[in-house]
Design a protein around this motif. Structure first.
Motif, PDB file in Angstrom:
ATOM      1  N   VAL A  79       7.327  -6.243  -4.123  1.00 42.55           N
ATOM      2  CA  VAL A  79       8.055  -5.006  -3.828  1.00 42.55           C
ATOM      3  C   VAL A  79       7.255  -3.802  -4.297  1.00 42.55           C
ATOM      4  N   HIS A  80       6.731  -3.879  -5.526  1.00 47.42           N
ATOM      5  CA  HIS A  80       5.894  -2.790  -6.037  1.00 47.42           C
ATOM      6  C   HIS A  80       5.079  -3.305  -7.230  1.00 47.42           C
ATOM      7  N   LEU A  81       3.991  -2.598  -7.511  1.00 48.98           N
ATOM      8  CA  LEU A  81       3.075  -3.009  -8.583  1.00 48.98           C
ATOM      9  C   LEU A  81       2.570  -1.781  -9.328  1.00 48.98           C
ATOM     10  N   TYR A  82       2.581  -1.887 -10.673  1.00 51.35           N
ATOM     11  CA  TYR A  82       1.964  -0.864 -11.534  1.00 51.35           C
ATOM     12  C   TYR A  82       0.828  -1.538 -12.288  1.00 51.35           C
ATOM     13  N   GLN A  83      -0.382  -1.031 -12.162  1.00 51.86           N
ATOM     14  CA  GLN A  83      -1.555  -1.637 -12.789  1.00 51.86           C
ATOM     15  C   GLN A  83      -2.644  -0.589 -12.952  1.00 51.86           C
ATOM     16  N   ASP A  84      -3.424  -0.744 -14.010  1.00 53.45           N
ATOM     17  CA  ASP A  84      -4.535   0.166 -14.288  1.00 53.45           C
ATOM     18  C   ASP A  84      -4.067   1.613 -14.386  1.00 53.45           C
ATOM     19  N   GLY A  85      -2.869   1.796 -14.955  1.00 49.91           N
ATOM     20  CA  GLY A  85      -2.385   3.147 -15.217  1.00 49.91           C
ATOM     21  C   GLY A  85      -1.852   3.898 -14.007  1.00 49.91           C
ATOM     22  N   GLU A  86      -1.581   3.195 -12.885  1.00 51.00           N
ATOM     23  CA  GLU A  86      -1.074   3.888 -11.705  1.00 51.00           C
ATOM     24  C   GLU A  86      -0.275   2.931 -10.823  1.00 51.00           C
ATOM     25  N   SER A  87       0.558   3.543  -9.945  1.00 48.59           N
ATOM     26  CA  SER A  87       1.311   2.751  -8.978  1.00 48.59           C
ATOM     27  C   SER A  87       0.382   2.321  -7.853  1.00 48.59           C
ATOM     28  N   ARG A  88       0.489   1.066  -7.465  1.00 52.56           N
ATOM     29  CA  ARG A  88      -0.388   0.517  -6.428  1.00 52.56           C
ATOM     30  C   ARG A  88       0.422   0.334  -5.138  1.00 52.56           C
ATOM     31  N   ALA A  89       0.720   1.439  -4.478  1.00 49.02           N
ATOM     32  CA  ALA A  89       1.544   1.387  -3.274  1.00 49.02           C
ATOM     33  C   ALA A  89       0.854   0.655  -2.131  1.00 49.02           C
ATOM     34  N   GLU A  90      -0.480   0.599  -2.162  1.00 46.49           N
ATOM     35  CA  GLU A  90      -1.204  -0.002  -1.047  1.00 46.49           C
ATOM     36  C   GLU A  90      -1.013  -1.515  -0.953  1.00 46.49           C
ATOM     37  N   VAL A  91      -0.551  -2.137  -2.057  1.00 44.88           N
ATOM     38  CA  VAL A  91      -0.379  -3.593  -2.029  1.00 44.88           C
ATOM     39  C   VAL A  91       1.083  -3.986  -1.787  1.00 44.88           C
ATOM     40  N   GLN A  92       1.946  -3.003  -1.598  1.00 43.78           N
ATOM     41  CA  GLN A  92       3.355  -3.299  -1.334  1.00 43.78           C
ATOM     42  C   GLN A  92       3.534  -4.049  -0.023  1.00 43.78           C
ATOM     43  N   GLN A  93       4.568  -4.854   0.037  1.00 45.43           N
ATOM     44  CA  GLN A  93       4.954  -5.437   1.308  1.00 45.43           C
ATOM     45  C   GLN A  93       5.445  -4.305   2.219  1.00 45.43           C
ATOM     46  N   GLN A  94       5.144  -4.392   3.506  1.00 43.98           N
ATOM     47  CA  GLN A  94       5.358  -3.286   4.427  1.00 43.98           C
ATOM     48  C   GLN A  94       6.809  -2.802   4.452  1.00 43.98           C
ATOM     49  N   ASP A  95       7.759  -3.719   4.300  1.00 46.57           N
ATOM     50  CA  ASP A  95       9.177  -3.336   4.362  1.00 46.57           C
ATOM     51  C   ASP A  95       9.576  -2.387   3.245  1.00 46.57           C
ATOM     52  N   HIS A 109       7.125   5.328 -21.901  1.00 43.78           N
ATOM     53  CA  HIS A 109       8.229   5.201 -22.844  1.00 43.78           C
ATOM     54  C   HIS A 109       8.920   3.842 -22.744  1.00 43.78           C
ATOM     55  N   GLY A 110       8.352   2.942 -21.946  1.00 47.38           N
ATOM     56  CA  GLY A 110       8.901   1.600 -21.845  1.00 47.38           C
ATOM     57  C   GLY A 110       9.931   1.430 -20.740  1.00 47.38           C
ATOM     58  N   ASN A 111       9.999   2.390 -19.820  1.00 45.71           N
ATOM     59  CA  ASN A 111      10.953   2.304 -18.711  1.00 45.71           C
ATOM     60  C   ASN A 111      10.202   1.920 -17.442  1.00 45.71           C
ATOM     61  N   PHE A 112      10.460   0.710 -16.957  1.00 46.81           N
ATOM     62  CA  PHE A 112       9.773   0.209 -15.759  1.00 46.81           C
ATOM     63  C   PHE A 112      10.738   0.068 -14.574  1.00 46.81           C
ATOM     64  N   SER A 113      11.819   0.848 -14.602  1.00 43.11           N
ATOM     65  CA  SER A 113      12.826   0.769 -13.544  1.00 43.11           C
ATOM     66  C   SER A 113      12.233   1.152 -12.191  1.00 43.11           C
ATOM     67  N   LEU A 114      12.874   0.657 -11.129  1.00 40.59           N
ATOM     68  CA  LEU A 114      12.398   0.878  -9.768  1.00 40.59           C
ATOM     69  C   LEU A 114      13.504   1.545  -8.956  1.00 40.59           C
ATOM     70  N   ARG A 115      13.139   2.584  -8.206  1.00 38.56           N
ATOM     71  CA  ARG A 115      14.100   3.223  -7.296  1.00 38.56           C
ATOM     72  C   ARG A 115      13.848   2.726  -5.879  1.00 38.56           C
ATOM     73  N   LEU A 116      14.896   2.199  -5.262  1.00 35.97           N
ATOM     74  CA  LEU A 116      14.801   1.673  -3.899  1.00 35.97           C
ATOM     75  C   LEU A 116      15.620   2.572  -2.983  1.00 35.97           C
ATOM     76  N   ASP A 117      14.950   3.227  -2.037  1.00 31.65           N
ATOM     77  CA  ASP A 117      15.599   4.190  -1.146  1.00 31.65           C
ATOM     78  C   ASP A 117      16.017   3.537   0.173  1.00 31.65           C
ATOM     79  N   ASN A 118      16.907   4.242   0.872  1.00 27.10           N
ATOM     80  CA  ASN A 118      17.338   3.843   2.220  1.00 27.10           C
ATOM     81  C   ASN A 118      17.721   2.360   2.254  1.00 27.10           C
ATOM     82  N   LEU A 119      18.684   2.023   1.454  1.00 29.92           N
ATOM     83  CA  LEU A 119      19.091   0.637   1.263  1.00 29.92           C
ATOM     84  C   LEU A 119      19.573   0.013   2.572  1.00 29.92           C
ATOM     85  N   THR A 120      19.114  -1.195   2.851  1.00 30.41           N
ATOM     86  CA  THR A 120      19.522  -1.934   4.045  1.00 30.41           C
ATOM     87  C   THR A 120      20.239  -3.213   3.637  1.00 30.41           C
TER      88      THR A 120
END
Length: 378
Positions: A79-95, A109-120
């Motif tokens: 769904v999403h990946l954080y690595q090397d100090g940044e979000s890696r949107a290019e490796v996300q699944q297309q959906d 600060h230790g918060n790794f929550s994810l926001r998912l938009d346009n819920l299906t």
């Protein structure tokens, strides 16, 4: 001496146990590493909205070598990946591209929550948040359950009816939301860029007085079917101008959905056929009478009674036929003021012609005098 040895042994034993307790506690801390927390209950959110999938640790972790993965538990979809100090949107699944986002300013600060938009609806399921920090890793599972959906469906085919009949326009609200919690349902007809209100339902009550004048007292809901989510519309005494596109729109909180129904192919009723019959008889009858009158005059027929009867028939017959045609048309279409006006015009027209007949004879005499005067004196 024995007492001294006993106290000394006891002291060593207590200190040994205390030291062992500290060592075990330290080992347990290092063995457990850190704990990743998620929500205690499944998440519920409206369809099309945004939802936050919580994932956090008690103490901030060093950003160096930090890696956070969000995956679907059932399919291991990234769904999403954080690595090397940044979000890696290019490796996300297309959906999930442009729909899943970290709160990047909160990661330190230790918060790794994810926001998912346009819920299906397909977003329902379990998600795993796995955190890697140096040699340790831990994870938590977040579940999205019962995405609040509001589906409004109608008829897949166009609806047709004969003029004067009653017709049903289908509209069904399919949702786990109870019908009594559906705040508003409105039926509208689309005419160009304008929407005409056909019938309105709000807070468990229909408001027929809010309908447009064209539909007032001709539309209603099936009251007994509303608890089942059936908001179909009954349109009584269909008219030719009722043809068009109708939209049924439902609202429940932040949710809204709609469907359209097409009313077309309005056939002629027996009333309309009768109206056409009277109009045709009036037209053909007038032409036939006129031809007979011209023929009699061209042959210089001495039977003035025949010519008089033809003239009266030409005056009265078409107008009487059109009078009855407009009476029937008024009964079919229901426009009282237009019916009265047109019917009165056609019934008064022959009376006016008879009244003006004496003036026509006077004009005829004046014309004959002018012709005589011009012939003999000019």
């Amino acid at each position: 001496m024995l007492k001294l040895r006993f106290y000394y042994s006891s002291f060593l034993c207590v200190n040994y146990m205390y030291i062992m307790f500290i060592v075990i506690a330290i080992l347990l801390v290092f063995a457990d590493g850190f704990t990743v927390h998620g929500p205690p209950d499944p998440l519920v959110a409206p369809l099309g909205s945004s939802v936050v999938l919580p994932c956090f640790v008690d103490e901030p972790l060093p950003v160096k070598d930090l890696k956070v993965e969000w995956r679907r538990t059932d399919s291991e979809t990234l769904v999403h990946l954080y690595q090397d100090g940044e979000s890696r949107a290019e490796v996300q699944q297309q959906d999930y591209h442009d729909r899943a986002h970290f709160f990047t300013d909160q990661i330190q600060h230790g918060n790794f929550s994810l926001r998912l938009d346009n819920l299906t609806a397909e977003d329902e399921g379990e998600y795993t948040c796995k955190v890697y920090s140096q040699q340790d890793s831990n994870e938590t599972v977040v579940q999205i359950k019962d995405v609040e959906r509001l589906l409004v469906s109608g008829s897949s085919r166009s609806t047709s009816a004969y003029v004067g009949e009653d017709v049903t326009l289908n509209c069904s609200v399919d949702s786990h939301i109870k019908p009594e919690h559906i705040e508003e349902v409105s039926w509208k007809k689309t005419v160009g860029d304008e929407d005409i209100l056909v019938l309105h339902y709000q807070n468990n009550e229909a408001f027929p007085d809010s309908s447009n004048e064209q539909y007032r007292d001709r539309v209603e809901f099936f009251t007994d079917e509303i608890p089942k989510g059936n908001f179909s519309l009954r349109l009584k005494s269909v008219r030719t101008e009722d043809k068009g596109v109708y939209m049924c729109q439902a609202f429940a909180g932040v949710l809204s959905a709609n469907t359209t129904v097409v009313l077309e192919q309005l056939g002629f009723s027996s009333w309309h056929i009768t109206v056409l019959f009277f109009c045709s008889v009036a037209g053909f009858g007038a032409v036939l009478l006129l031809c007979c009158l011209i023929y009699c005059r061209s042959k210089n027929t001495d039977n003035s009674r025949t010519i008089w009867n033809l003239q009266l028939s030409l005056v009265f017959f078409p107008n009487v036929c059109m009078f009855f045609a407009f009476i029937l048309w008024g009964l079919t279409e229901g426009f009282l003021h237009e019916t009265v006006t047109c019917s009165a015009l056609y019934i008064l027209r022959p009376v006016m012609l008879i009244w003006a007949l004496s003036y026509l004879k006077y004009l005829q005499g004046m014309l004959e005098f002018k012709v005589f005067y011009h012939y003999y004196f000019c």
